[in-house]
Structure formats: structure tokens, C-alpha cells
Enzyme design. Structure first.
Site, PDB file in Angstrom:
ATOM      1  N   HIS A 103      40.618  42.463  46.644  1.00 22.50           N
ATOM      2  CA  HIS A 103      39.918  41.489  45.580  1.00 22.50           C
ATOM      3  C   HIS A 103      40.180  40.730  46.058  1.00 22.50           C
ATOM      4  O   HIS A 103      41.923  40.345  45.386  1.00 22.50           O
ATOM      5  CB  HIS A 103      38.656  41.658  44.150  1.00 22.50           C
ATOM      6  N   HIS A 105      39.944  36.747  43.970  1.00 20.77           N
ATOM      7  CA  HIS A 105      40.357  35.598  42.789  1.00 20.77           C
ATOM      8  C   HIS A 105      39.142  34.406  42.613  1.00 20.77           C
ATOM      9  O   HIS A 105      40.173  33.671  43.940  1.00 20.77           O
ATOM     10  CB  HIS A 105      40.720  35.740  41.605  1.00 20.77           C
TER      11      HIS A 105
HETATM   12  P1  AMP Z   1      43.643  41.934  39.849  1.00 16.70           P
HETATM   13  O1  AMP Z   1      43.687  43.420  40.468  1.00 16.70           O
HETATM   14  O2  AMP Z   1      45.431  41.972  38.748  1.00 16.70           O
HETATM   15  O3  AMP Z   1      43.693  41.010  40.112  1.00 16.70           O
HETATM   16  O4  AMP Z   1      42.569  41.963  38.558  1.00 16.70           O
HETATM   17  C1  AMP Z   1      41.378  42.455  38.414  1.00 16.70           C
HETATM   18  C2  AMP Z   1      40.810  41.776  37.276  1.00 16.70           C
HETATM   19  O5  AMP Z   1      39.463  42.619  37.346  1.00 16.70           O
HETATM   20  C3  AMP Z   1      41.170  40.706  36.605  1.00 16.70           C
HETATM   21  O6  AMP Z   1      40.734  39.706  36.623  1.00 16.70           O
HETATM   22  C4  AMP Z   1      39.881  42.201  35.444  1.00 16.70           C
HETATM   23  O7  AMP Z   1      38.841  40.637  33.987  1.00 16.70           O
HETATM   24  C5  AMP Z   1      38.988  42.253  35.870  1.00 16.70           C
HETATM   25  N1  AMP Z   1      37.470  43.391  36.473  1.00 16.70           N
HETATM   26  C6  AMP Z   1      38.385  44.622  34.962  1.00 16.70           C
HETATM   27  N2  AMP Z   1      37.151  45.205  35.084  1.00 16.70           N
HETATM   28  C7  AMP Z   1      36.224  44.751  35.840  1.00 16.70           C
HETATM   29  C8  AMP Z   1      34.738  44.962  35.468  1.00 16.70           C
HETATM   30  N3  AMP Z   1      34.416  45.938  35.295  1.00 16.70           N
HETATM   31  N4  AMP Z   1      34.087  43.780  35.823  1.00 16.70           N
HETATM   32  C9  AMP Z   1      34.862  42.357  36.520  1.00 16.70           C
HETATM   33  N5  AMP Z   1      35.554  42.284  36.247  1.00 16.70           N
HETATM   34  C10 AMP Z   1      36.613  43.627  35.833  1.00 16.70           C
END
Ligand code: AMP
Length: 138
Positions: A103, A105
Site C-alpha cells: 500500500h 499512503h
Molecule cells: P503501515 O503498514 O505501517 O503502512 O500502516 C498500515 C496503515 O493501515 C495504518 O496507517 C493504519 O491506520 C491503516 N489501517 C489499518 N487497518 C485499517 C482499516 N481497516 N481500514 C483502513 N486503514 C487501516
């Protein structure tokens, strides 16, 4: 490299097992709002096919994701009257990754305004309104 785990939370979102606030979708990618937004308009772009992160993604997955990132980043910049956009992308736990499905951001940014700390749940009504603003600018 560790194998892809199809029980990760974004795989569950792709299968419709967990709700999401969708911003944009095409055959190959999904963009939805982050539920712990570090900026107003914080959203995530993922491929619809499995890969953990950039390290095991194939060229087609990366191309599709980056195309959607560019599309949504421009719309988010417009929607929020932002001065710029920060993209974040983490690879493996040591690289800061918490969810092991590739993913990116997207953060609309304003001059002199810091991102909020990670880990605080957002207000769902605000998140939905922000998604609508981005959708309207697409
Ligand atoms: P990272 O793997 O460090 O890039 O972080 C994962 C991101 O996913 C974080 O910013 C969380 O806030 C986000 N996140 C986790 N669960 C969900 C969800 N169910 N829906 C949307 N975002 C999520």
C-alpha cells in the site's frame, strides 16, 4: 522473503469481509480512506492482487498502483487546496510496515502543518466527508 498471508486486513477488505470507505476503484487497484488518518484526506492505494510490499510486487502491480496513486494524489491536492502531497510506503516490519499487503499512503499537505501522530482512530463522519471531497475532484 515471508510468504503473502491472505488473512491480512487489506486482503479482508478486498474480499468484502471488512468495510472500507472507498475513494476510487478500477480493475487492478482500490483506494480507500485510512481509519487512523495522520492528515485530512489520508488514504491508501492497494493492488487487488496479492503481494506483501514493493519488494515482491511485479511490474504490472507497481504500474497499476502508481497510476492510481498519481490520479488520487492530484485529486486530493485539489480537494483540500493542498500545497503538496506526501507519499509514504513501508516494506517489512523493520521498514515500518504493519499491514502486509502493498500500500501507498497519500497525504495532502499544507505549508507549515505537521502530520498528526500515528495510531489514533479518526472520526468516521469526517473521514467519509473527506472521501467524498476527493471523489468529487477525481
Ligand atoms: P503501515 O503498514 O505501517 O503502512 O500502516 C498500515 C496503515 O493501515 C495504518 O496507517 C493504519 O491506520 C491503516 N489501517 C489499518 N487497518 C485499517 C482499516 N481497516 N481500514 C483502513 N486503514 C487501516
Amino acid at each position: 522473503m515471508t510468504a503473502y498471508d491472505d488473512q491480512n486486513i487489506f486482503a479482508k477488505i478486498l474480499r468484502g469481509e471488512i468495510p472500507n470507505v472507498t475513494v476510487y476503484e478500477d480493475d487492478d487497484t482500490l483506494c480507500f480512506m485510512d481509519i487512523m488518518p495522520r492528515t485530512d484526506g489520508h488514504c491508501l492505494v492497494i493492488p487487488k492482487t496479492p503481494c506483501r510490499n514493493v519488494l515482491d510486487a511485479n511490474d504490472a502491480q507497481l504500474a497499476a498502483v502508481m497510476s492510481t496513486v498519481r490520479k488520487v494524489a492530484n485529486a486530493a491536492k485539489t480537494a483540500f487546496g493542498a500545497d503538496g502531497v506526501t507519499l509514504q510506503q513501508f516494506n517489512e516490519a523493520a521498514g515500518g510496515q504493519e499491514v502486509f499487503h502493498l500500500h501507498f499512503h497519500i497525504h495532502p499537505r499544507h505549508e507549515g502543518v505537521s502530520m498528526r501522530p500515528a495510531g489514533t482512530m479518526g472520526d468516521m463522519d469526517a473521514i467519509k466527508a473527506h472521501a467524498e471531497a476527493i471523489r468529487a475532484a477525481l
